[in-house]
Design an enzyme around this catalytic site. Structure first.
Site, PDB file in Angstrom:
ATOM      1  N   GLU A 124       0.821  -1.200   0.000  1.00  0.00           N
ATOM      2  CA  GLU A 124       0.000   0.000   0.000  1.00  0.00           C
ATOM      3  C   GLU A 124       0.856   1.251   0.000  1.00  0.00           C
ATOM      4  O   GLU A 124       1.859   1.340   0.714  1.00  0.00           O
ATOM      5  CB  GLU A 124      -0.914   0.004   1.234  1.00  0.00           C
ATOM      6  CG  GLU A 124      -1.764  -1.249   1.307  1.00  0.00           C
ATOM      7  CD  GLU A 124      -3.079  -1.038   2.010  1.00  0.00           C
ATOM      8  OE1 GLU A 124      -3.367   0.083   2.467  1.00  0.00           O
ATOM      9  OE2 GLU A 124      -3.837  -2.023   2.099  1.00  0.00           O
ATOM     10  N   CYS A 163       3.333   8.453   1.024  1.00  0.00           N
ATOM     11  CA  CYS A 163       3.616   7.581   2.166  1.00  0.00           C
ATOM     12  C   CYS A 163       3.934   6.187   1.626  1.00  0.00           C
ATOM     13  O   CYS A 163       3.132   5.586   0.913  1.00  0.00           O
ATOM     14  CB  CYS A 163       2.404   7.561   3.094  1.00  0.00           C
ATOM     15  SG  CYS A 163       2.645   6.519   4.533  1.00  0.00           S
ATOM     16  N   CYS A 170       3.746  -6.198   9.226  1.00  0.00           N
ATOM     17  CA  CYS A 170       4.757  -5.728  10.181  1.00  0.00           C
ATOM     18  C   CYS A 170       4.821  -6.697  11.352  1.00  0.00           C
ATOM     19  O   CYS A 170       3.803  -7.234  11.780  1.00  0.00           O
ATOM     20  CB  CYS A 170       4.407  -4.327  10.685  1.00  0.00           C
ATOM     21  SG  CYS A 170       5.666  -3.634  11.783  1.00  0.00           S
ATOM     22  N   CYS A 174       2.453  -3.349  17.480  1.00  0.00           N
ATOM     23  CA  CYS A 174       1.893  -2.242  18.261  1.00  0.00           C
ATOM     24  C   CYS A 174       0.380  -2.456  18.363  1.00  0.00           C
ATOM     25  O   CYS A 174      -0.273  -2.781  17.373  1.00  0.00           O
ATOM     26  CB  CYS A 174       2.202  -0.907  17.587  1.00  0.00           C
ATOM     27  SG  CYS A 174       3.973  -0.667  17.358  1.00  0.00           S
ATOM     28  N   CYS A 177      -2.298  -0.537  16.028  1.00  0.00           N
ATOM     29  CA  CYS A 177      -2.023  -0.399  14.592  1.00  0.00           C
ATOM     30  C   CYS A 177      -2.612  -1.555  13.805  1.00  0.00           C
ATOM     31  O   CYS A 177      -2.387  -2.723  14.134  1.00  0.00           O
ATOM     32  CB  CYS A 177      -0.511  -0.329  14.377  1.00  0.00           C
ATOM     33  SG  CYS A 177      -0.018  -0.354  12.647  1.00  0.00           S
ATOM     34  N   CYS A 397      -2.836   7.108   8.916  1.00  0.00           N
ATOM     35  CA  CYS A 397      -1.777   6.440   9.683  1.00  0.00           C
ATOM     36  C   CYS A 397      -2.305   5.203  10.378  1.00  0.00           C
ATOM     37  O   CYS A 397      -3.315   5.253  11.069  1.00  0.00           O
ATOM     38  CB  CYS A 397      -1.250   7.349  10.792  1.00  0.00           C
ATOM     39  SG  CYS A 397      -0.457   8.817  10.213  1.00  0.00           S
TER      40      CYS A 397
HETATM   41  N1  SAH Z   1       6.630   1.196  11.598  1.00  0.00           N
HETATM   42  C1  SAH Z   1       7.025   2.555  11.615  1.00  0.00           C
HETATM   43  C2  SAH Z   1       6.443   3.361  10.481  1.00  0.00           C
HETATM   44  C3  SAH Z   1       5.046   3.075  10.080  1.00  0.00           C
HETATM   45  S1  SAH Z   1       3.808   3.511  11.244  1.00  0.00           S
HETATM   46  C4  SAH Z   1       6.661   3.191  12.936  1.00  0.00           C
HETATM   47  O1  SAH Z   1       5.900   2.596  13.700  1.00  0.00           O
HETATM   48  O2  SAH Z   1       7.157   4.268  13.217  1.00  0.00           O
HETATM   49  C5  SAH Z   1       3.740   5.276  11.062  1.00  0.00           C
HETATM   50  C6  SAH Z   1       3.119   6.000  12.237  1.00  0.00           C
HETATM   51  O3  SAH Z   1       1.721   5.709  12.350  1.00  0.00           O
HETATM   52  C7  SAH Z   1       3.748   5.648  13.565  1.00  0.00           C
HETATM   53  O4  SAH Z   1       4.110   6.808  14.262  1.00  0.00           O
HETATM   54  C8  SAH Z   1       2.622   4.935  14.295  1.00  0.00           C
HETATM   55  O5  SAH Z   1       2.723   5.122  15.683  1.00  0.00           O
HETATM   56  C9  SAH Z   1       1.415   5.586  13.715  1.00  0.00           C
HETATM   57  N2  SAH Z   1       0.190   4.808  13.845  1.00  0.00           N
HETATM   58  C10 SAH Z   1       0.067   3.468  13.794  1.00  0.00           C
HETATM   59  N3  SAH Z   1      -1.226   3.114  13.928  1.00  0.00           N
HETATM   60  C11 SAH Z   1      -1.944   4.253  14.043  1.00  0.00           C
HETATM   61  C12 SAH Z   1      -3.333   4.555  14.171  1.00  0.00           C
HETATM   62  N4  SAH Z   1      -4.243   3.590  14.192  1.00  0.00           N
HETATM   63  N5  SAH Z   1      -3.701   5.842  14.259  1.00  0.00           N
HETATM   64  C13 SAH Z   1      -2.787   6.827  14.201  1.00  0.00           C
HETATM   65  N6  SAH Z   1      -1.456   6.603  14.064  1.00  0.00           N
HETATM   66  C14 SAH Z   1      -1.045   5.335  13.985  1.00  0.00           C
HETATM   67 FE1  SF4 Z   2       4.613  -1.822  12.729  1.00  0.00          FE
HETATM   68 FE2  SF4 Z   2       2.346  -0.437  12.976  1.00  0.00          FE
HETATM   69 FE3  SF4 Z   2       4.050  -0.590  15.024  1.00  0.00          FE
HETATM   70 FE4  SF4 Z   2       4.734   0.851  12.880  1.00  0.00          FE
HETATM   71  S1  SF4 Z   2       3.029   1.268  14.281  1.00  0.00           S
HETATM   72  S2  SF4 Z   2       6.019  -0.622  13.999  1.00  0.00           S
HETATM   73  S3  SF4 Z   2       3.753  -0.376  11.261  1.00  0.00           S
HETATM   74  S4  SF4 Z   2       2.936  -2.304  14.117  1.00  0.00           S
END
Ligand code: SAH
Ligand code: SF4
Length: 406
Positions: A124, A163, A170, A174, A177, A397
């Site tokens: 994506e 982006c 991944c 987290c 996410c 995000c």
């Molecule tokens: N894996 C990397 C980059 C991709 S995620 C990282 O985690 O930094 C990019 C950003 O989106 C990160 O700052 C993450 O904390 C944020 N993010 C993930 N899930 C989200 C959500 N559901 N709503 C808002 N931000 C989110």
């Molecule tokens: Fe992976 Fe989502 Fe955590 Fe970024 S925020 S490290 S994409 S699980």
């Protein structure tokens, strides 16, 4: 290698005999072909020498693939026809990743499913005209508003952000996410990462060097767990495509060995760095980002301090606001202390959590978001609120998960 490829696949001879080398070959449908896209200038020059050509033909090939954005070898007319035919015969194709599906948001954001080579799954990529205010936050090097005599009236954007994904899925897990739900399916190659960008540049008719386009490596995946491919993509994008690393930001969840390697990269190739802090302290961070058990906030900060910043450059701390979990006024004061104690030029990008199916958090109240922002700013921390873009098409995000139901 070239000769081996000739003998390896007799079916290619048939195609050549048909007189239209590569013309209607569903290139990516054939997993046996070798991809030019992803090779850097040196590798392309070596390929040309191997084919009995002068090395400068490699430059022509690079120009064609990365600047002219040719996707069909037979159309690269700067190369002599017999050479193009030889390359096809030897099993080569351009092989740039292709946009196979487009979701359009009411706010102008576009989410793309991009297919790489013969692989069935897609990755994506998101196009955000006018950005989401998260690329630079303070506007200093995001390009700001205004057209600046760019002179492309058919475009309805004066700056934009792409982006980019670095992995399919991944592994970091987290809790807030959606991408995490996929688990790690596979790493992307350098060509597959850079190819997302070039495919979008082509779709949008972006003029490199003229249009203000920022890249954020914030799509699917953890770039620092696919470090070599990620940096390989950056090298391609800087050296072959001509984009500036100062207009690129890579975001990491805090993979310390990755940050340490990143700190050693030459400044002319190093994007800016964003750290997904997301919590005011280790206790909350471990709860929402289990990776914090391995590398806690202090370990991440120590690694970040090794990065030699450019003049006026700042580290970005991303902070996802989860209602009742990370968005309290006390949290804001704690974050301010943390950032100050760290002593680095920094700014904080606040992101109101974007919802996703099966994730048991709540979006923060607008009042809580504003109070959080004011508290941080009041403590002297440069603070920016990222605009949610493309929520209706699952492009915001953390929402990237190959959802087709949008
Ligand atoms: N894996 C990397 C980059 C991709 S995620 C990282 O985690 O930094 C990019 C950003 O989106 C990160 O700052 C993450 O904390 C944020 N993010 C993930 N899930 C989200 C959500 N559901 N709503 C808002 N931000 C989110
Ligand atoms: Fe992976 Fe989502 Fe955590 Fe970024 S925020 S490290 S994409 S699980």
């Amino acid at each position: 290698m070239l000769d081996q490829a000739v003998t390896a696949d007799p079916s290619q001879l048939v195609e050549l005999d048909a007189g239209q080398p590569g013309a209607e070959r569903g290139a990516d449908s054939d997993g046996n072909r070798s991809l030019l896209f992803g090779l850097d200038g040196e590798a392309l020059a070596a390929l040309m020498v191997e084919a009995g050509q002068p090395a400068w033909r490699g430059k022509q090939l690079s120009e064609a693939i990365y600047s002219q954005r040719s996707t069909d070898l037979s159309e690269i007319t700067t190369l002599p026809k017999p050479l193009r035919q030889k390359l096809l015969y030897d099993g080569w194709e351009v092989g740039r990743p292709r946009i196979v599906q487009i979701f359009k948001s009411v706010d102008g954001t576009e989410r793309y499913l991009v297919q790489c080579g013969a692989a069935a799954e897609t990755v994506e990529t998101v196009w955000m005209p006018q950005g989401d205010d998260g690329e630079a936050g303070d506007g200093s090097d995001a390009g700001g508003q205004g057209d600046g005599g760019r002179g492309a009236p058919e475009k309805n954007w004066s700056r934009a952000t792409i982006c980019v994904s670095s992995q399919v899925g991944c592994a970091v897990n987290c809790q807030f996410c959606l991408t995490a739900k996929l688990g790690l399916q596979r790493n992307l190659s350098a060509g597959e990462i850079a190819g997302q960008v070039v495919a979008v540049l082509a779709r949008q008719g972006v003029e490199v060097g003229r249009d203000r386009v920022n890249l954020v490596f914030m799509g699917m995946g953890e770039p620092f767990l696919n470090y070599d491919s990620f940096m390989g993509a950056v090298r391609l994008l800087v050296r072959e495509v001509g984009l500036s690393p100062q207009r690129m930001t890579v975001s990491t969840s805090g993979i310390v060995p990755g940050i340490e390697r990143f700190a050693e990269e030459p400044v002319e190739l190093r994007p800016k760095l964003a750290i997904s802090l997301n919590a005011p302290n280790d206790q909350v961070r471990t709860e929402i980002m289990p990776i914090n058990r391995k590398w806690n906030i202090e370990a991440v900060m120590e690694a970040v301090r090794r990065v030699k910043l450019r003049p006026r450059e700042r580290i970005t701390f991303e902070y996802v606001l989860l209602s009742g979990v990370t968005d309290l006024p006390a949290h804001a004061r704690e974050v301010a202390r943390l950032v100050r104690k760290n002593g680095l030029p920094a700014k904080v990008n606040l992101i109101a959590w974007n919802p996703g199916p099966g994730i048991a958090y709540s979006m923060p109240q607008p009042g809580a978001v504003e109070a959080f922002r004011l508290t941080l700013a009041g403590e002297g921390i440069p603070t920016y609120l990222r605009r949610p873009r493309g929520r209706d098409i699952y492009a915001a995000c953390g929402q990237l998960k190959r959802t087709v139901e949008g």
